[in-house]
Write an enzyme that holds these catalytic residues in place. Structure first.
Site, mmCIF file in Angstrom:
data_model
loop_
_atom_site.group_PDB
_atom_site.id
_atom_site.type_symbol
_atom_site.label_atom_id
_atom_site.label_comp_id
_atom_site.label_asym_id
_atom_site.label_seq_id
_atom_site.Cartn_x
_atom_site.Cartn_y
_atom_site.Cartn_z
ATOM 1 N N ASP A 2 0.835 -1.199 0.000
ATOM 2 C CA ASP A 2 0.000 0.000 0.000
ATOM 3 C C ASP A 2 0.873 1.254 0.000
ATOM 4 O OD1 ASP A 2 -2.274 -1.549 0.073
ATOM 5 O OD2 ASP A 2 -2.457 -1.479 2.262
ATOM 6 N N VAL A 3 0.254 2.378 -0.273
ATOM 7 C CA VAL A 3 0.967 3.653 -0.317
ATOM 8 C C VAL A 3 1.707 3.911 0.989
ATOM 9 C CG1 VAL A 3 0.690 6.150 -0.494
ATOM 10 C CG2 VAL A 3 -0.629 4.647 -1.990
#
Length: 501
Positions: free
Chosen positions: A303-304
């Site tokens: 994920d970011v």
């Protein structure tokens, strides 16, 4: 022909090799050329010189459409020198592919029948297999000239020059087949809805026209088609395209930012982040390979807000139609250095060119590989040693995970079985602890911690009997031994003592 080849060749900064009397290149082993080409160039035949027979009727034939390069009028696209140079291909050898109009099959058949009738003693027992195809004749005639002008030998190269000859009247010449005894080969395709929009281009193909001619008798063919064929009614155009086979560049990357997506993050066409791992990797690589585009693949994704630590995540870039494709290990190491010095958000290692077959390892490891994480967790109540011991003693825990709410917009709803192989928890303070997890690939770690409103069971909240949430997450290792480690070899090579010669 010379003007056509000059369009293909473009600029060349190297001395052209010698050509012997047979059209063979004498010395090209160290030659690297630039092939600069506009993506679509039109080459028209302004004249059509028929072939005259020796019989008294003085019949004229023109089956080859004068594809021999004589009398061509070549149109080159206007452009400044800088634009041409940026589009240049580099090559040491080349292949040349020809695509000719479908009606050439008919014209070759008509020429053969005409020759068999006029010169029975020579051609009476000849078949299609005894007559050289027009594409081979073209290559025999123009191959040495092309080799001479390009300064590179013809070979089974990864660099291909495709010349597509187009004749606008080709389909009209084939229409008699619809009313012939072999019309059934075309009826199905004619009424197929998939081909209605492109009927003119798709109705007649080399395959079905060739099969039709195999079944068509000579007498029926003569009744429907001119023998010898008439001269072409329109100019022949030639579309020239250069294509390098795709290159696959592999490596491993670390991501240290919690604000960087793996791939460009767009919502309704609007960027949500300034850059991405893919873009930071591709910038320096594309600068050297200069592909039309690239496709990025990796062994999973983070994920970011998740960092990728440890030995990094394996990835591969498929570079489509690169202008340059051959780089040494030292040059790849320089590209890697350019990536690593251009940003603090990511680092790359073991950058190398790999065969296409090796890239299947990424897909094969999706289910079997083991991944390691470190999660910083918060608990509503103080964490005791008993809580930590409970986690540390848990082995091979099977969990059921429904597709997380946060990814339902892009993933199908399903319930998946996953394994938590082991956990090692460490107390940070009364309400915070970190846990190292070894899990099956594809496990949603955030949801395993907080439970995702009961969609992941069991979860840490259930196991500990207290509400737990996740604050930070890092990927610490991916157990996939690919691509091979090359950085250490490069360092050892640089450390070797230099000897005087």
């Amino acid at each position: 022909m010379a003007e056509m080849v000059q369009d293909i060749r473009g600029k060349s900064s190297v001395e052209q090799p010698d050509i012997d009397k047979n059209g063979k290149t004498v010395d090209t082993s160290e030659t690297t050329n630039k092939c600069d080409i506009d993506s679509q160039k039109s080459v028209s035949n302004s004249t059509n010189t028929p072939m005259e027979t020796d019989d008294s009727s003085n019949c004229k034939t023109d089956s080859a459409f004068e594809l021999n390069g004589n009398g061509e009028d070549c149109d080159t696209a206007d452009g400044n020198e800088e634009d041409i140079d940026l589009e240049g291909f580099k090559y040491k050898e080349y292949m040349c592919s020809l695509m000719v109009p479908v009606c050439i099959i008919l014209r070759e058949r008509a020429i053969l029948l005409h020759l068999k009738e006029k010169f029975r003693t020579v051609y009476g027992d000849k078949t299609d297999m005894d007559i050289a195809p027009i594409k081979d004749v073209w290559k025999w005639r123009n191959g040495p000239l092309l080799t001479d002008l390009l300064g590179a030998p013809f070979s089974q190269s990864m660099f291909d020059i495709t010349m597509t000859f187009d004749y606008t009247e080709s389909n009209k010449e084939c229409t008699f087949l619809l009313s012939s005894s072999c019309s059934e080969m075309f009826v199905k395709r004619k009424h197929d809805r998939r081909f209605r929009k492109k009927l003119a281009q798709s109705l007649y193909t080399r395959a079905n026209v060739g099969k039709a001619l195999d079944k068509l008798s000579d007498d029926e063919f003569r009744k429907s088609y001119q023998c010898p064929p008439l001269a072409p009614k329109a100019a022949i155009s030639c579309d020239i395209k250069c294509q390098n086979e795709n290159v696959f560049v592999a490596g491993r990357y670390n991501k240290y930012s919690r604000e960087l997506s793996q791939t460009p993050w767009l919502i309704d066409g609007v960027r949500r982040s300034e850059s991405s791992v893919e873009e930071l990797l591709c910038g320096p690589i594309n600068k050297h390979f200069r592909p039309d585009e690239q496709k990025f693949s990796s062994s999973g994704r983070e994920d970011v807000d998740v960092r990728m630590l440890g030995n990094g995540r394996p990835f591969v870039l498929e570079l489509i139609n690169p202008r340059c494709r051959n780089f040494s290990s030292e040059q790849m190491a320089k590209m890697q250095q350019d990536i690593n010095t251009s940003t603090e958000d990511i680092k790359c290692r073991d950058l190398q060119i790999v065969p296409k077959e090796e890239t299947e390892v990424l897909k094969q490891g999706e289910i079997d590989k083991v991944k390691w994480y470190r999660a910083l967790c918060w608990s509503e109540q103080p964490v005791s040693q008993q809580h930590l011991d409970t986690l540390n003693s848990t082995k091979e825990l099977k969990i059921l995970q429904k597709t997380p709410i946060r990814v339902l917009h892009r993933r199908p709803l399903a319930t998946r079985d996953k394994l938590i192989h082991s956990m090692s928890a460490t107390r940070v303070d009364d309400t915070h602890f970190s846990v190292d997890l070894s899990t099956q690939a594809g496990t949603y770690i955030k949801e395993f911690v907080h439970g995702d409103l009961g969609r992941t069971r069991p979860n840490l909240s259930i196991i500990l009997g207290i509400d737990v949430d996740i604050l930070d997450l890092d990927v610490t290792a991916i157990e996939l031994d690919w691509p091979k480690a090359v950085d250490q070899d490069r360092e050892q090579e640089l450390q070797k003592p230099q000897t005087d010669t």
